[in-house]
Design a protein around this motif. Sequence first.
Motif, PDB file in Angstrom:
ATOM      1  N   HIS A   3      28.670  40.192 -11.082  1.00  0.00           N
ATOM      2  CA  HIS A   3      28.382  38.857 -10.554  1.00  0.00           C
ATOM      3  C   HIS A   3      28.101  39.008  -9.057  1.00  0.00           C
ATOM      4  CE1 HIS A   3      30.584  37.887 -14.247  1.00  0.00           C
ATOM      5  NE2 HIS A   3      29.931  36.739 -14.231  1.00  0.00           N
ATOM      6  N   VAL A   4      26.871  38.746  -8.648  1.00  0.00           N
ATOM      7  CA  VAL A   4      26.517  38.913  -7.235  1.00  0.00           C
ATOM      8  C   VAL A   4      27.379  38.002  -6.371  1.00  0.00           C
ATOM      9  CG1 VAL A   4      24.654  38.847  -5.549  1.00  0.00           C
ATOM     10  CG2 VAL A   4      24.154  39.482  -7.922  1.00  0.00           C
ATOM     11  N   LEU A   5      27.561  36.776  -6.815  1.00  0.00           N
ATOM     12  CA  LEU A   5      28.482  35.844  -6.166  1.00  0.00           C
ATOM     13  C   LEU A   5      29.768  35.869  -6.976  1.00  0.00           C
ATOM     14  CD1 LEU A   5      25.960  32.906  -5.595  1.00  0.00           C
ATOM     15  CD2 LEU A   5      26.615  34.709  -3.987  1.00  0.00           C
ATOM     16  N   ASP A   6      30.835  36.333  -6.369  1.00  0.00           N
ATOM     17  CA  ASP A   6      32.068  36.608  -7.104  1.00  0.00           C
ATOM     18  C   ASP A   6      32.491  35.430  -7.974  1.00  0.00           C
ATOM     19  OD1 ASP A   6      32.121  39.038  -5.901  1.00  0.00           O
ATOM     20  OD2 ASP A   6      33.625  38.510  -4.395  1.00  0.00           O
ATOM     21  N   LEU A   7      32.744  35.733  -9.238  1.00  0.00           N
ATOM     22  CA  LEU A   7      33.152  34.701 -10.185  1.00  0.00           C
ATOM     23  C   LEU A   7      34.470  34.059  -9.761  1.00  0.00           C
ATOM     24  CD1 LEU A   7      32.134  33.549 -12.900  1.00  0.00           C
ATOM     25  CD2 LEU A   7      33.607  35.200 -14.050  1.00  0.00           C
ATOM     26  N   GLY A  16      31.064  48.975  -0.071  1.00  0.00           N
ATOM     27  CA  GLY A  16      30.286  49.630   0.977  1.00  0.00           C
ATOM     28  C   GLY A  16      30.138  48.794   2.239  1.00  0.00           C
ATOM     29  N   ARG A  17      29.822  49.459   3.337  1.00  0.00           N
ATOM     30  CA  ARG A  17      29.625  48.760   4.612  1.00  0.00           C
ATOM     31  C   ARG A  17      28.457  47.783   4.550  1.00  0.00           C
ATOM     32  NH1 ARG A  17      30.021  53.580   9.160  1.00  0.00           N
ATOM     33  NH2 ARG A  17      32.218  54.170   8.801  1.00  0.00           N
ATOM     34  N   THR A  18      27.472  48.119   3.738  1.00  0.00           N
ATOM     35  CA  THR A  18      26.267  47.275   3.668  1.00  0.00           C
ATOM     36  C   THR A  18      26.344  46.250   2.540  1.00  0.00           C
ATOM     37  OG1 THR A  18      25.173  48.896   2.225  1.00  0.00           O
ATOM     38  CG2 THR A  18      24.848  49.131   4.608  1.00  0.00           C
ATOM     39  N   ARG A  19      27.539  46.000   2.041  1.00  0.00           N
ATOM     40  CA  ARG A  19      27.654  45.159   0.850  1.00  0.00           C
ATOM     41  C   ARG A  19      27.126  43.742   1.062  1.00  0.00           C
ATOM     42  NH1 ARG A  19      32.743  46.239   2.737  1.00  0.00           N
ATOM     43  NH2 ARG A  19      34.102  44.486   3.317  1.00  0.00           N
ATOM     44  N   GLU A  20      27.287  43.181   2.263  1.00  0.00           N
ATOM     45  CA  GLU A  20      26.828  41.809   2.477  1.00  0.00           C
ATOM     46  C   GLU A  20      25.306  41.718   2.426  1.00  0.00           C
ATOM     47  OE1 GLU A  20      28.594  39.188   2.397  1.00  0.00           O
ATOM     48  OE2 GLU A  20      30.470  40.315   2.257  1.00  0.00           O
TER      49      GLU A  20
END
Length: 283
Positions: A230-234, A259-263
Motif C-alpha cells: 500500500h503506497v499510502l499506509d493502510l 530507505g532514505r529516499t522512501r518519501e
Amino acid sequence: MHQPVTLLWAIGRARRGSRRSLPWPDTAEALTALLARHVPPGSRPRPDYPVLALHRAGLWEFDDHTGDVPTAHGDSEIAAWFARHRPAGGLAAPFHDLLRRSGFARVTAVEAILLKYLGDGDGSALLEDTGLHDPAMAEDTDASIAAARAPADPAVTRAAQYERWCALLDDGAAGGGVPRRAVLRHAPLRSAAARRAVLARSGGRCENPACGGAPDDVTDRGAPLLEVDHVLDLARGGPDHPRAMVALCPNCHAVKTRGRTRESLRAVLLDVARSRHDAMGGG
C-alpha cells in the motif's frame, strides 16, 4: 447461521486442498466446535441440520448413501438417521473443485454468503476460523485456469483480469444511473481481491520504474518474488484499492519502507499505481 458456517467451513477445506469427503464423525466433530463459536446464543450447535439442508439444496453429497434421507424436520428422526448411517460426504464435487481452483469463484462465493447472512456485519472471526481470512485466498490454485483463459496477447489477459477484479471493488452506477455498491464489502475479501488485481496488473515485474533488477528466482509455485504494498499506509487511512497499491520486488519494497529516499519513492509509486490503474481500465 448454521448453513453459512457449514458452507464456509467446506469452502475453507476446498481452498486448502483438503479431501472433499469426510466420515460423518469427523465432519460432526469439526462442525460442532465451529458452530458453538459462531451461532447465536441459545442455538444448538448441531451439524446434522445444516448438512441435511445443504444436501437437499444440491450443495452437499453423501458418498456412501443412495437411499432416502429424512426431511429437515423432526429432531429425533434426523438424529437417529445420522447415528445409524454415519454418511461420509462433503461439498458437492463440482462446487468443491471450482472453489478449490478458482480464486475469483472463491472470493465471490464467500462474499455472497456473508452478505446474505451477515449483511455488512463483521465476518472476520468466522473467516479466520474457516481459513478464508488471508490475502492469498484470492489466488488460483490451478495453473490450468489461467492457461485456459489466456488469449494470444498476454497484455490482454492482464488487462481483463485486472478489470474483472477491480469491478468487485468499485462503487458505481447500474443501469439508468442507479447507484451500485461494490460487490465486495467485507475487508478481508476486499484486501484479497485488491492484492490479486495488483499482481495481475504487474505482469510479474516490479512496478518501481527505477528498479535495479528483481530477483530471477521464483516461489515454489513458480510465481515471481513480488510483494504487494500500500503506497499510502493502510494503518494511516490509505485506501485498500489497486489505484494506491503496487507490486514491488523485495529490494524495492525495502527501499520504499526503510530507505532514505522512501518519501520521494512513495510519490513516484503513487503516480505509477494511478496511471497504470487508468491505463488498464480499472475504473
